[in-house]
Design an enzyme around this catalytic site. Sequence first.
Site, PDB file in Angstrom:
ATOM      1  N   ASP A  87       0.863  -1.184   0.000  1.00 11.21           N
ATOM      2  CA  ASP A  87       0.000   0.000   0.000  1.00 11.21           C
ATOM      3  C   ASP A  87       0.900   1.234   0.000  1.00 11.21           C
ATOM      4  O   ASP A  87       1.260   1.760   1.049  1.00 11.21           O
ATOM      5  CB  ASP A  87      -0.907  -0.019   1.226  1.00 11.21           C
ATOM      6  N   ALA A  88       1.256   1.691  -1.199  1.00 15.23           N
ATOM      7  CA  ALA A  88       2.150   2.833  -1.341  1.00 15.23           C
ATOM      8  C   ALA A  88       1.485   4.016  -2.032  1.00 15.23           C
ATOM      9  O   ALA A  88       2.002   5.126  -1.986  1.00 15.23           O
ATOM     10  CB  ALA A  88       3.408   2.426  -2.117  1.00 15.23           C
ATOM     11  N   LYS A  89       0.366   3.773  -2.722  1.00 17.11           N
ATOM     12  CA  LYS A  89      -0.395   4.829  -3.402  1.00 17.11           C
ATOM     13  C   LYS A  89       0.496   5.712  -4.260  1.00 17.11           C
ATOM     14  O   LYS A  89       0.368   6.938  -4.262  1.00 17.11           O
ATOM     15  CB  LYS A  89      -1.185   5.656  -2.386  1.00 17.11           C
ATOM     16  N   ARG A  90       1.370   5.090  -5.024  1.00 19.03           N
ATOM     17  CA  ARG A  90       2.263   5.854  -5.889  1.00 19.03           C
ATOM     18  C   ARG A  90       1.517   6.334  -7.127  1.00 19.03           C
ATOM     19  O   ARG A  90       0.586   5.690  -7.607  1.00 19.03           O
ATOM     20  CB  ARG A  90       3.467   5.005  -6.293  1.00 19.03           C
ATOM     21  N   THR A 115      -0.854  -0.437  -4.616  1.00 19.20           N
ATOM     22  CA  THR A 115      -1.923   0.534  -4.810  1.00 19.20           C
ATOM     23  C   THR A 115      -1.357   1.750  -5.544  1.00 19.20           C
ATOM     24  O   THR A 115      -0.233   2.186  -5.268  1.00 19.20           O
ATOM     25  CB  THR A 115      -2.529   0.984  -3.468  1.00 19.20           C
TER      26      THR A 115
END
Length: 273
Positions: A87-90, A115
Amino acid sequence: MFQYRLVERGNALKTRLCLGLDPRLAAYDSVEAMRSHTLAVLEAVAPFIACVKPQAAFYEAAGLPGLQLMDEVMALARRLDVPVLLDAKRGDIGSTAEAYAQAWLEGRHAGNAITINPYLGFATLQPFVASARRHGGAVFVLVRTSNPDSGDLQGLMADGSSVAEHVAREVARLGEEEAEALASVGAVVGATHPAELARFRALMPKATLLLPGLGAQGATAATLAPAFLADGAGAVVSASRGIQYAQGCDLDAAVAAAQGFRDELNRAAGQHG
């Protein structure tokens, strides 16, 4: 491929639960205590989970020891044969997006899925999608997130539809580029929006849905049936604080919470269709 690893593991262990691991340094006396507890939670609850989701921010906040711990978490998950959804939302443009994709989906410290944030434009998704397809991984695009103020940017547009639905249609389009019944392009849809789940399930029929928000954020398993496909697959539901810190740092409580969430989700998925 990641999406089918989830299905196979879910079927084998009868679970649709994703373990979020968000180690908070303030909960411990030392970095070493955070390390030992976080790894112990993963090992103890592995029989009840379909995948593990380390939230990169909490590891980054602890500096180099935290990043080393994230590497250890992913290494332990590999030994336990637990798929890793980072879950890094890059999300970025051009060569920067390519570098993020290389780091988190291809590098020696990579996870199996990540993510990603589409709000710099849909072209930013391409490096991540391409990398996931090359390496049998997956991406989970932020469509309708679980936080209460998500409607500020994901809510209604002038034509009456929502930005979230616009993103969902792009997720579906990318999925249609693949022949598989489940695509490598999944979506994040908050479990805290149960009334919207049927709509997003219909908009993205080939997407695996990651549903965050179970437990501490207030979502309940019983409301999530519309997110699942007719066979009970197609979604994993994430709980983080509600497992890792179910009762402080008590390991038995974490195991009991994971088992309870697993059983509740199985009942919810069985209600679909």
